[in-house]
Design a protein around this motif. Structure first.
Motif, PDB file in Angstrom:
ATOM      1  N   LEU A 254     -21.278 -28.690  67.547  1.00  0.00           N
ATOM      2  CA  LEU A 254     -20.910 -29.980  68.144  1.00  0.00           C
ATOM      3  C   LEU A 254     -22.040 -30.963  67.918  1.00  0.00           C
ATOM      4  CD1 LEU A 254     -19.168 -31.792  70.095  1.00  0.00           C
ATOM      5  CD2 LEU A 254     -20.477 -30.762  71.973  1.00  0.00           C
ATOM      6  N   GLN A 255     -21.691 -32.171  67.509  1.00  0.00           N
ATOM      7  CA  GLN A 255     -22.671 -33.238  67.339  1.00  0.00           C
ATOM      8  C   GLN A 255     -22.728 -34.081  68.611  1.00  0.00           C
ATOM      9  OE1 GLN A 255     -24.743 -34.196  64.767  1.00  0.00           O
ATOM     10  NE2 GLN A 255     -24.205 -32.404  63.507  1.00  0.00           N
ATOM     11  N   ILE A 256     -23.924 -34.232  69.172  1.00  0.00           N
ATOM     12  CA  ILE A 256     -24.124 -35.087  70.344  1.00  0.00           C
ATOM     13  C   ILE A 256     -25.249 -36.063  70.028  1.00  0.00           C
ATOM     14  CG2 ILE A 256     -24.689 -35.210  72.798  1.00  0.00           C
ATOM     15  CD1 ILE A 256     -23.681 -32.391  73.137  1.00  0.00           C
TER      16      ILE A 256
ATOM     17  N   GLU B 137     -27.198 -31.508  66.651  1.00  0.00           N
ATOM     18  CA  GLU B 137     -26.192 -30.457  66.535  1.00  0.00           C
ATOM     19  C   GLU B 137     -26.485 -29.330  67.515  1.00  0.00           C
ATOM     20  OE1 GLU B 137     -25.146 -27.317  63.137  1.00  0.00           O
ATOM     21  OE2 GLU B 137     -24.489 -29.366  62.625  1.00  0.00           O
ATOM     22  N   VAL B 138     -25.471 -28.935  68.281  1.00  0.00           N
ATOM     23  CA  VAL B 138     -25.609 -27.863  69.261  1.00  0.00           C
ATOM     24  C   VAL B 138     -24.469 -26.865  69.049  1.00  0.00           C
ATOM     25  CG1 VAL B 138     -26.738 -29.350  70.962  1.00  0.00           C
ATOM     26  CG2 VAL B 138     -24.247 -29.110  70.986  1.00  0.00           C
ATOM     27  N   PRO B 139     -24.659 -25.596  69.455  1.00  0.00           N
ATOM     28  CA  PRO B 139     -23.566 -24.625  69.341  1.00  0.00           C
ATOM     29  C   PRO B 139     -22.450 -24.969  70.318  1.00  0.00           C
ATOM     30  CG  PRO B 139     -25.414 -23.659  70.526  1.00  0.00           C
ATOM     31  CD  PRO B 139     -25.892 -24.982  70.001  1.00  0.00           C
ATOM     32  N   ALA B 140     -21.220 -24.626  69.939  1.00  0.00           N
ATOM     33  CA  ALA B 140     -20.078 -24.953  70.793  1.00  0.00           C
ATOM     34  C   ALA B 140     -18.986 -23.906  70.637  1.00  0.00           C
ATOM     35  CB  ALA B 140     -19.522 -26.336  70.449  1.00  0.00           C
ATOM     36  N   VAL B 141     -18.204 -23.740  71.702  1.00  0.00           N
ATOM     37  CA  VAL B 141     -17.015 -22.897  71.683  1.00  0.00           C
ATOM     38  C   VAL B 141     -15.850 -23.770  72.133  1.00  0.00           C
ATOM     39  CG1 VAL B 141     -15.820 -20.917  72.693  1.00  0.00           C
ATOM     40  CG2 VAL B 141     -18.255 -20.757  72.126  1.00  0.00           C
ATOM     41  N   TYR B 142     -14.853 -23.915  71.279  1.00  0.00           N
ATOM     42  CA  TYR B 142     -13.692 -24.747  71.574  1.00  0.00           C
ATOM     43  C   TYR B 142     -12.515 -23.852  71.979  1.00  0.00           C
ATOM     44  CZ  TYR B 142     -16.455 -28.194  69.001  1.00  0.00           C
ATOM     45  OH  TYR B 142     -17.461 -29.021  68.582  1.00  0.00           O
TER      46      TYR B 142
ATOM     47  N   ASP C 259      -8.188 -30.675  65.300  1.00  0.00           N
ATOM     48  CA  ASP C 259      -8.686 -31.972  64.828  1.00  0.00           C
ATOM     49  C   ASP C 259     -10.205 -31.894  64.675  1.00  0.00           C
ATOM     50  OD1 ASP C 259      -9.403 -34.613  64.382  1.00  0.00           O
ATOM     51  OD2 ASP C 259      -7.912 -35.416  65.770  1.00  0.00           O
ATOM     52  N   GLU C 260     -10.691 -32.133  63.458  1.00  0.00           N
ATOM     53  CA  GLU C 260     -12.129 -32.048  63.192  1.00  0.00           C
ATOM     54  C   GLU C 260     -12.940 -33.056  64.017  1.00  0.00           C
ATOM     55  OE1 GLU C 260     -13.971 -29.878  61.028  1.00  0.00           O
ATOM     56  OE2 GLU C 260     -12.090 -28.816  61.369  1.00  0.00           O
ATOM     57  N   LYS C 261     -12.290 -34.095  64.536  1.00  0.00           N
ATOM     58  CA  LYS C 261     -13.002 -35.092  65.341  1.00  0.00           C
ATOM     59  C   LYS C 261     -13.560 -34.499  66.628  1.00  0.00           C
ATOM     60  CE  LYS C 261     -10.387 -39.088  63.660  1.00  0.00           C
ATOM     61  NZ  LYS C 261      -9.468 -40.209  64.034  1.00  0.00           N
ATOM     62  N   ARG C 262     -13.053 -33.340  67.050  1.00  0.00           N
ATOM     63  CA  ARG C 262     -13.544 -32.721  68.269  1.00  0.00           C
ATOM     64  C   ARG C 262     -15.011 -32.337  68.152  1.00  0.00           C
ATOM     65  NH1 ARG C 262     -11.696 -28.581  65.183  1.00  0.00           N
ATOM     66  NH2 ARG C 262     -12.663 -26.520  65.384  1.00  0.00           N
TER      67      ARG C 262
ATOM     68  N   ALA D  67     -19.034 -35.503  69.787  1.00  0.00           N
ATOM     69  CA  ALA D  67     -18.755 -35.966  71.148  1.00  0.00           C
ATOM     70  C   ALA D  67     -18.484 -37.463  71.198  1.00  0.00           C
ATOM     71  CB  ALA D  67     -19.921 -35.611  72.068  1.00  0.00           C
ATOM     72  N   GLY D  68     -18.939 -38.177  70.193  1.00  0.00           N
ATOM     73  CA  GLY D  68     -18.675 -39.611  70.146  1.00  0.00           C
ATOM     74  C   GLY D  68     -17.208 -39.926  69.949  1.00  0.00           C
ATOM     75  N   ASN D  69     -16.438 -38.946  69.479  1.00  0.00           N
ATOM     76  CA  ASN D  69     -14.997 -39.137  69.267  1.00  0.00           C
ATOM     77  C   ASN D  69     -14.163 -38.737  70.475  1.00  0.00           C
ATOM     78  OD1 ASN D  69     -15.365 -39.944  66.552  1.00  0.00           O
ATOM     79  ND2 ASN D  69     -15.452 -37.801  65.885  1.00  0.00           N
ATOM     80  N   TRP D  70     -14.776 -38.109  71.456  1.00  0.00           N
ATOM     81  CA  TRP D  70     -14.015 -37.624  72.598  1.00  0.00           C
ATOM     82  C   TRP D  70     -13.356 -38.755  73.367  1.00  0.00           C
ATOM     83  CZ3 TRP D  70     -17.533 -33.427  75.321  1.00  0.00           C
ATOM     84  CH2 TRP D  70     -17.698 -32.352  74.434  1.00  0.00           C
ATOM     85  N   LYS D  71     -12.133 -38.495  73.822  1.00  0.00           N
ATOM     86  CA  LYS D  71     -11.399 -39.462  74.633  1.00  0.00           C
ATOM     87  C   LYS D  71     -11.246 -38.974  76.074  1.00  0.00           C
ATOM     88  CE  LYS D  71      -8.749 -40.922  70.567  1.00  0.00           C
ATOM     89  NZ  LYS D  71      -7.400 -41.033  69.954  1.00  0.00           N
TER      90      LYS D  71
END
Length: 494
Positions: A323-325, A329-334, A460-463, A466-470
């Motif tokens: 995940l990009q914040i 870049e940080v690890p993430a689990v979706y 969706d790759e936008k996930r 974090a700047g793309n989060w709605k």
């Protein structure tokens, strides 16, 4: 898009197409000319078509008129007059756009569901090919958007490889690409090898399902495993990663469809014919749906493979990502649905626990029960406890009397933490799974939910930015807080 208009580019002669109408690149006097125009007059029957055009007499540039198709397979001929190219400063674009748009209006106005165009004005009229494609696609797009209820399949028939490739390139860059049917040239593929097997598949399809299959599918993501298209009444299905043809399905009106399967062991590990029969049926269920869910199909197949192999189910497998914040870049689990990878994090995941003197089948049941009690609706709270279906629980809680959104907006964050702690502290295997996510950000992905989730879909790759989060991802951050607490308790015990 299956139940709306569609577009297709083909290398073929327009006169041979079995469509409701073909479009003639006409002149203002509606006379037999050269090129496409001359070919259409000849194929339709020179005398019959000439008489019909003489009765009309004249058509202005940018407009269109219609006649019968006579000897052609098409029922109608639409005569569209495109402009001669001068320098682009004499309303050429407007006139060419009008020729296409007015043809589309005439086609649907006469009950047509399919129409074939040449690339108007790009021949002896000298219109630059790239610009001609632009106006053609713009007119189609505007028409499709203005009349979404009118189903029209548009074919562009050209005979030049260079013109066809220019059209495909222009279409990829146009919003009209969303209406495109899959074609053989859309993917790099290989023919099915000689090693084959076949069987008869008996099933019927609705009109909408047939349309979905004819629309085909062009892969867009790694989990998107299939490319398929139809040529006539035959469907060709390829593995997207390799381009190998795995299935060919010849459809027949009597419902007895011939399925041919790739038996080359270097290309496909075929199962028994009964297994292939079951698999093809499942695939056709996915492919003929109103909207093909390639991600759901991939998950279902993965789960079947895991279950067959006796390995852990998909929902208990942790899939690490990133995940990009703010550029970091940080690890993430979706995660999203309970049956998907990392689905054990979902509130709907079956996870019995006790809390506040009650027994709950999942976090969702507790939340909906608490929601009803918060506003004093004890009867609805009791109804929530009577069902283990999370969807039903949500539906019941929405009917809670006295609900005030501002109150629940604050309460939900207080309610979720003890429920999650109970879920994971009382289920040892789930606790191990949660702790195994280590320091990864936990992100719920649902495009429709802007409170509990990040507001972006799981496929969706936008996930991943974090700047793309709605959405607020309340559930994800609450899970991270419970994980921190459990990790601290474990460390203290050690």
């Amino acid at each position: 898009m299956y139940d709306v208009s569609s577009i297709e580019l083909k290398k073929t002669t327009i006169c041979s197409l079995h469509v409701d109408a073909i479009v003639n690149a006409a002149n203002e006097g509606l006379k037999a000319g050269g090129g496409v125009c001359g070919a259409i007059f000849t194929a339709a029957g020179m005398l019959d078509l000439q008489r019909a055009c003489e009765r009309i007499g004249y058509c202005r540039t940018g407009k269109a008129v219609i006649t019968p198709g006579f000897a052609l397979p098409a029922k109608y001929i639409i005569h569209a007059v495109g402009p001669r190219w001068k320098d682009g400063k004499h309303q050429e674009a407007k006139l060419l756009y009008g020729a296409y748009y007015n043809s589309l209006v005439l086609a649907t106005g006469n009950g047509c569901q399919s129409v074939a165009f040449p690339l108007i004005s790009s021949g002896i009229f000298g219109y630059p090919v790239d610009l001609a494609w632009k106006e053609a696609f713009t007119a189609c797009l505007d028409y499709f958007r203005k009349y979404p209820e009118r189903q029209l399949h548009v074919i562009f028939a050209v005979i030049s490889d260079a013109v066809l490739e220019a059209g495909r390139k222009a279409l990829r860059q146009s919003p009209l690409a969303a209406y495109k049917r899959a074609e053989a040239g859309d993917w790099e593929t290989q023919e099915m090898p000689p090693q084959r097997s076949s069987f008869i598949l008996q099933r019927s399809f609705s009109g909408q399902q047939v349309m979905a299959l004819r629309y085909g599918h062009i892969p867009e993501a790694m989990e998107d495993k299939w490319f398929w298209y139809m040529d006539g009444d035959t469907l060709y299905a390829y593995r997207s990663w390799t381009g190998y043809c795995i299935y060919r399905i010849d459809f027949h009106e009597d419902g007895n469809h011939l399925v041919t399967v790739n038996c080359d062991p270097e290309q496909y590990q075929i199962g028994s014919l009964q297994e292939e029969f079951t698999r093809v049926n499942k695939l056709l269920d996915w492919w003929s749906a109103p909207q093909y869910d390639h991600y759901g199909e991939w998950l279902a197949e993965t789960a079947d493979m895991l279950n067959k192999a006796g390995t852990p189910s998909a929902e208990t497998i942790i899939k690490f990502d990133h995940l990009q914040i703010s550029g970091r870049e940080v690890p993430a689990v979706y995660f999203h649905k309970p049956e998907e990878p990392s689905g054990f994090l979902c509130n709907w995941y079956p996870s019995p626990f006790d809390l506040e003197g009650g027994h709950f089948s999942s976090v969702e049941q507790y939340l909906m029960w608490k929601k009803c009690l918060t506003f004093g609706d004890e009867a609805m709270a009791e109804a929530v406890l009577q069902t283990n279906d999370p969807a039903d629980q949500q539906s019941l809680a929405r009917k809670a009397a006295g609900y005030v959104d501002a109150v629940w907006a604050g309460m939900r964050q207080l309610v979720i933490l003890p429920a999650l702690y109970a879920k994971f502290s009382q289920n040892e295997e789930l606790k191990k799974k949660l702790l195994a996510t280590q320091d990864a950000y936990l992100v719920e992905c649902a495009g429709y939910d802007r409170i509990w989730s990040c507001g972006v879909r799981l496929n969706d790759e936008k996930r991943k930015d974090a700047g793309n989060w709605k959405g607020q991802n309340i559930l994800g951050f609450a899970l991270m807080d419970v994980r921190r607490r459990l990790a601290a308790e474990q460390e203290t015990k050690a």
